[in-house]
Scaffold this motif. Structure first.
Motif, PDB file in Angstrom:
ATOM      1  N   ASN A 251     -40.823 -21.535 -13.952  1.00  0.00           N
ATOM      2  CA  ASN A 251     -40.731 -22.744 -13.129  1.00  0.00           C
ATOM      3  C   ASN A 251     -42.023 -23.547 -13.283  1.00  0.00           C
ATOM      4  O   ASN A 251     -43.121 -22.968 -13.233  1.00  0.00           O
ATOM      5  CB  ASN A 251     -40.553 -22.401 -11.649  1.00  0.00           C
ATOM      6  CG  ASN A 251     -39.248 -21.696 -11.365  1.00  0.00           C
ATOM      7  OD1 ASN A 251     -38.275 -21.842 -12.103  1.00  0.00           O
ATOM      8  ND2 ASN A 251     -39.210 -20.926 -10.294  1.00  0.00           N
ATOM      9  N   TYR A 252     -41.892 -24.876 -13.436  1.00  0.00           N
ATOM     10  CA  TYR A 252     -43.081 -25.741 -13.498  1.00  0.00           C
ATOM     11  C   TYR A 252     -42.776 -27.083 -12.834  1.00  0.00           C
ATOM     12  O   TYR A 252     -41.657 -27.595 -12.920  1.00  0.00           O
ATOM     13  CB  TYR A 252     -43.526 -25.998 -14.944  1.00  0.00           C
ATOM     14  CG  TYR A 252     -44.046 -24.775 -15.657  1.00  0.00           C
ATOM     15  CD1 TYR A 252     -45.276 -24.228 -15.304  1.00  0.00           C
ATOM     16  CD2 TYR A 252     -43.304 -24.176 -16.663  1.00  0.00           C
ATOM     17  CE1 TYR A 252     -45.742 -23.081 -15.949  1.00  0.00           C
ATOM     18  CE2 TYR A 252     -43.774 -23.038 -17.308  1.00  0.00           C
ATOM     19  CZ  TYR A 252     -44.994 -22.499 -16.940  1.00  0.00           C
ATOM     20  OH  TYR A 252     -45.451 -21.367 -17.579  1.00  0.00           O
ATOM     21  N   ASP A 253     -43.796 -27.642 -12.158  1.00  0.00           N
ATOM     22  CA  ASP A 253     -43.768 -29.033 -11.706  1.00  0.00           C
ATOM     23  C   ASP A 253     -44.737 -29.792 -12.606  1.00  0.00           C
ATOM     24  O   ASP A 253     -45.934 -29.458 -12.655  1.00  0.00           O
ATOM     25  CB  ASP A 253     -44.228 -29.159 -10.252  1.00  0.00           C
ATOM     26  CG  ASP A 253     -43.259 -28.528  -9.270  1.00  0.00           C
ATOM     27  OD1 ASP A 253     -42.144 -28.155  -9.689  1.00  0.00           O
ATOM     28  OD2 ASP A 253     -43.613 -28.408  -8.082  1.00  0.00           O
ATOM     29  N   ILE A 254     -44.237 -30.799 -13.330  1.00  0.00           N
ATOM     30  CA  ILE A 254     -45.060 -31.523 -14.311  1.00  0.00           C
ATOM     31  C   ILE A 254     -45.330 -32.930 -13.802  1.00  0.00           C
ATOM     32  O   ILE A 254     -44.401 -33.650 -13.397  1.00  0.00           O
ATOM     33  CB  ILE A 254     -44.351 -31.586 -15.687  1.00  0.00           C
ATOM     34  CG1 ILE A 254     -44.075 -30.180 -16.203  1.00  0.00           C
ATOM     35  CG2 ILE A 254     -45.187 -32.363 -16.686  1.00  0.00           C
ATOM     36  CD1 ILE A 254     -42.649 -29.725 -16.021  1.00  0.00           C
ATOM     37  N   PHE A 255     -46.606 -33.338 -13.812  1.00  0.00           N
ATOM     38  CA  PHE A 255     -47.011 -34.679 -13.391  1.00  0.00           C
ATOM     39  C   PHE A 255     -47.868 -35.308 -14.480  1.00  0.00           C
ATOM     40  O   PHE A 255     -48.867 -34.713 -14.910  1.00  0.00           O
ATOM     41  CB  PHE A 255     -47.839 -34.629 -12.104  1.00  0.00           C
ATOM     42  CG  PHE A 255     -47.097 -34.119 -10.902  1.00  0.00           C
ATOM     43  CD1 PHE A 255     -46.553 -34.988  -9.975  1.00  0.00           C
ATOM     44  CD2 PHE A 255     -46.952 -32.758 -10.696  1.00  0.00           C
ATOM     45  CE1 PHE A 255     -45.872 -34.507  -8.860  1.00  0.00           C
ATOM     46  CE2 PHE A 255     -46.280 -32.265  -9.593  1.00  0.00           C
ATOM     47  CZ  PHE A 255     -45.738 -33.148  -8.668  1.00  0.00           C
ATOM     48  N   VAL A 256     -47.483 -36.501 -14.939  1.00  0.00           N
ATOM     49  CA  VAL A 256     -48.341 -37.234 -15.883  1.00  0.00           C
ATOM     50  C   VAL A 256     -48.434 -38.686 -15.446  1.00  0.00           C
ATOM     51  O   VAL A 256     -47.570 -39.201 -14.719  1.00  0.00           O
ATOM     52  CB  VAL A 256     -47.821 -37.163 -17.341  1.00  0.00           C
ATOM     53  CG1 VAL A 256     -47.655 -35.725 -17.785  1.00  0.00           C
ATOM     54  CG2 VAL A 256     -46.530 -37.949 -17.502  1.00  0.00           C
ATOM     55  N   LEU A 257     -49.494 -39.358 -15.919  1.00  0.00           N
ATOM     56  CA  LEU A 257     -49.748 -40.755 -15.575  1.00  0.00           C
ATOM     57  C   LEU A 257     -49.827 -41.598 -16.832  1.00  0.00           C
ATOM     58  O   LEU A 257     -50.249 -41.119 -17.887  1.00  0.00           O
ATOM     59  CB  LEU A 257     -51.070 -40.882 -14.808  1.00  0.00           C
ATOM     60  CG  LEU A 257     -51.239 -40.028 -13.556  1.00  0.00           C
ATOM     61  CD1 LEU A 257     -52.655 -40.158 -13.035  1.00  0.00           C
ATOM     62  CD2 LEU A 257     -50.226 -40.424 -12.494  1.00  0.00           C
ATOM     63  N   ASP A 348     -45.222 -24.476 -25.652  1.00  0.00           N
ATOM     64  CA  ASP A 348     -44.087 -25.115 -24.976  1.00  0.00           C
ATOM     65  C   ASP A 348     -44.517 -25.976 -23.795  1.00  0.00           C
ATOM     66  O   ASP A 348     -43.955 -27.055 -23.556  1.00  0.00           O
ATOM     67  CB  ASP A 348     -43.101 -24.038 -24.484  1.00  0.00           C
ATOM     68  CG  ASP A 348     -42.394 -23.338 -25.641  1.00  0.00           C
ATOM     69  OD1 ASP A 348     -42.333 -23.937 -26.728  1.00  0.00           O
ATOM     70  OD2 ASP A 348     -41.917 -22.210 -25.441  1.00  0.00           O
ATOM     71  N   LYS A 349     -45.515 -25.510 -23.055  1.00  0.00           N
ATOM     72  CA  LYS A 349     -45.961 -26.273 -21.883  1.00  0.00           C
ATOM     73  C   LYS A 349     -46.585 -27.598 -22.296  1.00  0.00           C
ATOM     74  O   LYS A 349     -46.436 -28.602 -21.615  1.00  0.00           O
ATOM     75  CB  LYS A 349     -46.922 -25.419 -21.059  1.00  0.00           C
ATOM     76  CG  LYS A 349     -46.234 -24.235 -20.382  1.00  0.00           C
ATOM     77  CD  LYS A 349     -47.143 -23.483 -19.439  1.00  0.00           C
ATOM     78  CE  LYS A 349     -48.043 -22.529 -20.174  1.00  0.00           C
ATOM     79  NZ  LYS A 349     -47.304 -21.432 -20.832  1.00  0.00           N
TER      80      LYS A 349
END
Length: 613
Positions: A251-257, A348-349
């Motif tokens: 499980n991952y929560d991914i945040f990018v700007l 992969d991440k």
């Protein structure tokens, strides 16, 4: 005490600091583990106080405008972080980046401890054993759940089992009927397994929905086919398409700007059990430049500020940012377990991060309509506003002889009306001045949950403009405000169709601007054909429409309630008297006999309380 003296006597303690310009307007709110060290890092003290040479152009500009400062000492850097976030939302300082995404994301869940489990939606943790969560979903959670109940023979309603009788859902083949039939747990489990597969694998779900849609269309059931088609579109919209599929249950929560000169975008992707299950994005307006460190902090704090999420996952971000450790500490408190913020460099991440960045770049390429960019810029230049008015709140009130008095706030953002953000208010005030004061005061009180916009537009003249500025000043918020009034001819508002000669009133916030651009009574009289005036009129008219519609609905409800009272012998005159006192029937229903008898008599009060028992 001047600015230099204040800085030199700052304590070596955690706290927040506030910079103000020479007119007392708040420029910036910051936090610090050590106020003395943090604030002094902005300045050089020799030969005179000036901005430090190693600052960014954005911060150099801010420090150049700083005339004074305040500070508040707190117990820890963690407390400073929370206070800073709260003040930024409430006061919208000029140089802080302001986020408006305070919504929570729904989860689908199932309680496996039940005899015949069913799926429901939640936005918080359910206190029950053997709960399994699916999500979060940016959009489409309700559509997925409705589809599951359409395709699987599960217990459809929460109270169905209590009735012990077969219902319509069994008759139409949408439920196995465990309320009355002898349904084995193994048979029911097969339907549950299918439902879980549909929730977890949208490709299979969409395939089955398309089959259903074609079936409806072939049988000339076009309305039902259209409903399924719209549902499919919403489900597809909830996630970014990707072939990335981890060989594990991670499980991952991914945040990018991503950002351009005037706006940034935050992209969120949620991976559950090795699959991307949903994504979302939000645009952030940049009025005074971009600060990635601050924006990452704001994004993560705001997203998790509601409380511990049903599924706690490691967080992936695209780059290191200042303050990551304190954000991790803050999130650890919320999660009730160690929070992890990782910056993947390979594997992969890293592919997940790259996918999110590609989508951020694509979102920023989407140009808005030409007029939605040009007109706000022209308005800013014409009226010398502090910010580009990309998000605007417009206010109007409506009533009929003091009955069904309401206020309304329309919201305009990025070239369109944001109807989800509209607000309506039942008002108690009698006159128009007091009604607007009540409406604006209630809006200001909600700034901590729903931050201020770039501009307020008031339907009214100079008096209401002054009122709005006084209300904002008393709350400590600096916000540009304009008012729009009809031109008066022979002391009457001129409203001839096609000749709506509206006047724009504004009080410039910057005294330098007032000296440079003097004008009589701060009034703009633009031609009816001027697109800038038409833009303001369009926004004003939408708030007026919203207020009128809410007034009509309120009045209709009042009329229905009035008929009920009239049937029991309460006259129309007495009903008007009651409503003028209590403002709404809801308030009347809550009133005591003593409250009502203070307006009418004890006999009438008795009748009314018996009606609303």
């Amino acid at each position: 005490m001047n600015l230099e003296e204040t800085i030199k006597q700052l304590p070596d303690s955690a706290g927040i600091y506030q910079y103000f310009d020479k007119d007392g307007h708040l420029l910036y709110v910051g936090k610090a583990k050590s106020l003395a060290k943090r604030v002094k890092s902005y300045f050089n003290f020799t030969p005179c106080l000036k901005p430090n040479t190693n600052l960014s152009s954005r911060i150099t500009k801010m420090i150049s405008q700083t005339f004074s400062m305040n500070y508040i000492i707190v117990n820890s850097e963690h407390d400073a972080l929370i206070l800073e976030n709260s003040l930024i939302k409430q006061l919208a300082p000029k140089y802080n980046i302001l986020l408006r995404d305070d919504k929570t994301y729904p989860y689908i869940y199932i309680d496996n401890s039940a005899d015949f489990p069913r799926f429901e939606i939640t936005r918080k943790i359910i206190k029950s054993q053997n709960i399994k969560y699916y999500g979060p979903y940016s959009v489409g959670a309700r559509d997925i759940l409705d589809s599951v109940y359409e395709l699987c023979r599960l217990v459809q309603k929460k109270g169905s089992l209590k009735s012990k009788k077969l219902c319509l859902y069994y008759q139409i083949g949408k439920c196995l009927g465990p309320c009355e039939k002898d349904v084995s747990k193994e048979e029911y489990a097969k339907e549950l397994d299918l439902a879980k597969e549909l929730i977890q694998n949208k490709k299979i779900l969409l395939k089955k929905l398309h089959e259903k849609m074609h079936f409806y269309a072939q049988n000339l059931r076009f309305e039902e086919a259209g409903t399924v088609r719209d549902r499919c579109e919403r489900i597809v919209r909830s996630e970014i398409k990707s072939e990335i599929d981890f060989a594990s249950d991670e499980n991952y929560d991914i945040f990018v700007l991503g950002h351009t000169q005037h706006r940034a975008v935050v992209v969120r992707i949620f991976m559950r059990e090795g699959r991307i299950i949903s994504s979302s994005h939000d645009y952030i307006q940049l009025h005074e430049g971009y600060d990635e460190d601050e924006l990452y902090q704001r994004v993560l704090m705001d997203f998790y500020s509601i409380g511990k999420p049903p599924i706690v996952a490691p967080i992936l971000v695209a780059s290191e940012f200042e303050g990551r450790e304190i954000i991790e500490s803050y999130l650890t408190t919320i999660f009730e377990k160690k929070a992890e913020i990782r910056i993947p460099k390979k594997g992969d991440k890293k592919q997940l991060i790259d996918l999110a960045l590609i989508n951020a770049a694509e979102l920023l390429k989407r140009e808005r309509k030409q007029d939605s960019d040009e007109i706000p810029t022209q308005i800013k230049e014409l009226l010398h506003l502090q910010k580009l008015p990309l998000r605007v709140e417009i206010f109007d009130n409506s009533h009929m002889s003091g009955v069904a008095t309401v206020g309304a706030m329309a919201v305009y953002e990025d070239g369109k009306f944001d109807k989800k953000s509209y607000r309506t208010y039942h008002l108690q005030a009698r006159d128009e001045y007091s009604q607007m004061r009540e409406t604006l005061t209630r809006r200001v009180q909600s700034f901590s949950k729903n931050p201020p916009p770039d501009l307020w537009i008031i339907d009214g003249g100079a008096t209401l403009l002054k009122l709005a500025l006084e209300i904002l000043e008393s709350s400590g918020t600096f916000l540009d405000v304009i008012a729009v009034s009809k031109e008066k001819i022979d002391a009457k508002a001129h409203r001839a169709k096609g000749k709506a000669s509206d006047i724009i009133h504004i009080k410039l916030a910057n005294s330098d601007c007032e000296a440079k651009f003097p004008r009589k009574d701060d009034i703009f009289r633009l031609k009816d054909s001027d697109k800038r005036l038409q833009w303001v009129q369009k926004l004003r008219d939408e708030a007026h429409r919203c207020a009128i519609n809410f007034h009509k609905k309120t009045k209709l409800k009042l009329d229905q309630e009035s008929k009920l009272l009239e049937l029991k012998g309460i006259s129309q005159a007495k009903i008007i008297k009651l409503i003028k006192h209590f403002t709404t029937f809801e308030m009347l229903k809550k009133a005591t006999i003593e409250d009502i008898s203070s307006v009418l008599n004890i006999k009438d009060a008795d009748i009314i309380k018996n009606i609303y028992k």
